[in-house]
Write an enzyme that holds these catalytic residues in place. Structure first.
Site, short mmCIF file in Angstrom:
data_model
loop_
_atom_site.label_atom_id
_atom_site.label_comp_id
_atom_site.label_asym_id
_atom_site.label_seq_id
_atom_site.Cartn_x
_atom_site.Cartn_y
_atom_site.Cartn_z
N ARG A 1 8.28 1.45 -0.77
CA ARG A 1 9.50 2.26 -0.85
C ARG A 1 9.48 3.26 -1.99
O ARG A 1 9.85 4.42 -1.81
CB ARG A 1 10.73 1.35 -1.02
CG ARG A 1 11.27 0.81 0.27
CD ARG A 1 11.89 -0.54 0.03
NE ARG A 1 10.82 -1.48 -0.30
CZ ARG A 1 10.19 -2.21 0.62
NH1 ARG A 1 10.56 -2.17 1.86
NH2 ARG A 1 9.19 -2.99 0.28
N THR A 2 9.10 2.84 -3.18
CA THR A 2 9.23 3.75 -4.32
C THR A 2 8.33 4.97 -4.12
O THR A 2 8.78 6.12 -4.23
CB THR A 2 8.89 3.01 -5.63
OG1 THR A 2 9.74 1.87 -5.72
CG2 THR A 2 9.13 3.90 -6.84
N LYS B 1 -14.17 4.25 -13.56
CA LYS B 1 -15.30 4.49 -14.47
C LYS B 1 -14.95 4.16 -15.91
O LYS B 1 -15.72 4.40 -16.82
CB LYS B 1 -15.72 5.97 -14.40
CG LYS B 1 -16.15 6.45 -13.03
CD LYS B 1 -16.54 7.92 -13.15
CE LYS B 1 -16.81 8.54 -11.79
NZ LYS B 1 -16.89 10.01 -11.87
N ARG C 1 3.62 4.14 -11.49
CA ARG C 1 3.82 2.68 -11.49
C ARG C 1 2.55 2.06 -12.03
O ARG C 1 1.44 2.40 -11.58
CB ARG C 1 4.11 2.16 -10.09
CG ARG C 1 4.12 0.64 -10.05
CD ARG C 1 4.59 0.10 -8.74
NE ARG C 1 6.02 0.31 -8.59
CZ ARG C 1 6.73 -0.14 -7.55
NH1 ARG C 1 6.13 -0.81 -6.58
NH2 ARG C 1 8.02 0.09 -7.48
N HIS D 1 12.50 -0.60 -14.19
CA HIS D 1 12.37 0.13 -12.93
C HIS D 1 13.67 0.95 -12.79
O HIS D 1 14.52 0.66 -11.94
CB HIS D 1 12.20 -0.87 -11.78
CG HIS D 1 11.74 -0.27 -10.49
ND1 HIS D 1 11.69 1.10 -10.25
CD2 HIS D 1 11.32 -0.86 -9.34
CE1 HIS D 1 11.27 1.31 -9.01
NE2 HIS D 1 11.03 0.14 -8.44
C1 NCD Z 1 10.59 -3.84 -6.57
C2 NCD Z 1 9.53 -3.63 -7.65
O1 NCD Z 1 8.48 -3.05 -7.40
O2 NCD Z 1 9.83 -4.04 -8.77
N1 NCD Z 1 10.30 -3.12 -5.40
C3 NCD Z 1 10.77 -1.85 -5.25
O3 NCD Z 1 10.40 -0.96 -5.97
N2 NCD Z 1 11.69 -1.62 -4.29
C4 NCD Z 1 10.92 -5.26 -6.32
C5 NCD Z 1 9.82 -6.23 -6.02
O4 NCD Z 1 8.65 -5.89 -5.94
O5 NCD Z 1 10.16 -7.40 -5.83
#
Ligand code: NCD
Length: 311
Positions: free
Chosen positions: A57-58, A86, A107, A135
């Protein structure tokens, strides 16, 4: 435009004015999305999405948001095929990538990595999740969902599940009290909210959220049940995970006791903490929540790279 050119690294950095500005711009974007209006606000701009950890999703909602604003996206998902393999350092990697783009979303499994990157580059940096730490864009979209579905008023929200390792709740717990929303915490003892966050929240807002161990204790009076996945990948010891796995689950039996207009949110992915039978009830709002994520991310990208504004 208050947040223009700032980085979005942690919910702790955001003021109420920042959050209000982001949410109102997200509502404008939501209107455009619902009317399927074509926008070219970020034409010629490039977003780099650097995902060192899995994401559905993100990453895709940022890509969708950028594309819907007329911009382009470059990036990677997993480090295979990049020079990270590397042995290139994170700061060397991003110092090059910033020359190819106008904004970075990253991320990464390491806590503090997004802050480090924001200090190394000049383009705006958005934290798409740094380990168990933060997040912020998920928390903003959670708040947008609450705003659109219920309004930001004196609601009672219970954050449930993995409050120890879950980064979404580590962000959301800072945003809810800004709007006078009452927060309660529900988790097995072993997965409780870190003490330093509890102290921080008390220092910042003068509140100390009530703590419960079972969803049965809160289900009859909460307005929002915010459920999270147990973060298996963050447990240092698999036995520790096995002890808490499956320790709670939302099903139709539990929902019999809920207020008629209660809603269930979840950042997703879910594993088995919400039974599929719940999806067809009016309480389930998690798929809608994920849709709101696109408009929230459109708003952020526009505020950071574009003009903001309502057109
Ligand atoms: C979350 C995350 O990555 O922290 N997912 C997301 O971005 N919607 C929640 C999770 O992974 O449980």
């Amino acid at each position: 435009m208050g947040i223009k050119s700032k980085d979005i690294i942690s919910a702790v950095d955001l003021t109420r004015e920042d959050v209000e500005e982001i949410l109102s711009q997200a509502e404008v974007m939501l209107g455009h999305l619902e009317r399927k209006k074509r926008l070219n606000k970020l034409q010629g701009k490039i977003l780099a999405t650097l995902f060192f950890e899995p994401s559905t999703r993100t990453r895709l909602s940022f890509e969708s948001a950028m594309t819907r604003l007329g911009g382009s996206v470059i990036g990677f998902s997993g480090t295979e095929g990049t020079s990270v393999q590397k042995g290139e350092t994170l700061t060397d990697t991003v110092k090059n990538i910033e020359k190819y783009c106008d904004c970075i979303v990253m991320r990464n499994p390491y806590e503090g990595s997004a802050r480090l990157v924001s200090q190394a580059v000049d383009v705006p940096v958005i934290n798409g999740g740094d380990g168990s730490n933060q997040h912020p864009t998920q928390a903003l979209l959670d708040l947008l969902t609450i705003k659109v579905e219920k309004g930001l008023k004196k609601l009672k929200v219970a954050l449930c599940g993995d409050l120890k390792y879950g980064r979404t709740v580590h962000s959301l717990i800072y945003l809810l009290p800004m709007f006078g929303i009452d927060v309660s915490l529900v988790s097995p003892k072993a997965l409780s909210m870190p003490g330093w966050i509890m102290e921080d929240i008390e220092g910042k807002y003068g509140i100390s959220p009530e703590i419960y161990e079972s969803m049965d204790d809160v289900i009859s009076w909460v307005d929002v049940l915010y459920v999270t996945r147990i973060q298996k990948e963050r447990f240092p010891d698999p036995n520790e995970y096995e002890r808490v796995a499956g320790s709670y689950s939302v099903d139709n039996r539990l929902l019999k006791k809920a207020k008629h207009d209660m809603m269930i949110l979840h950042p997703l992915p879910r594993v088995n903490e919400i039974k599929p039978e719940v999806d067809d009830t009016p309480y389930a709002r998690y798929f809608k929540q994920s849709f709101y994520g696109v408009s929230l991310r459109m708003a952020l990208l526009d505020l950071l790279m574009g003009t903001g504004g309502s057109d």
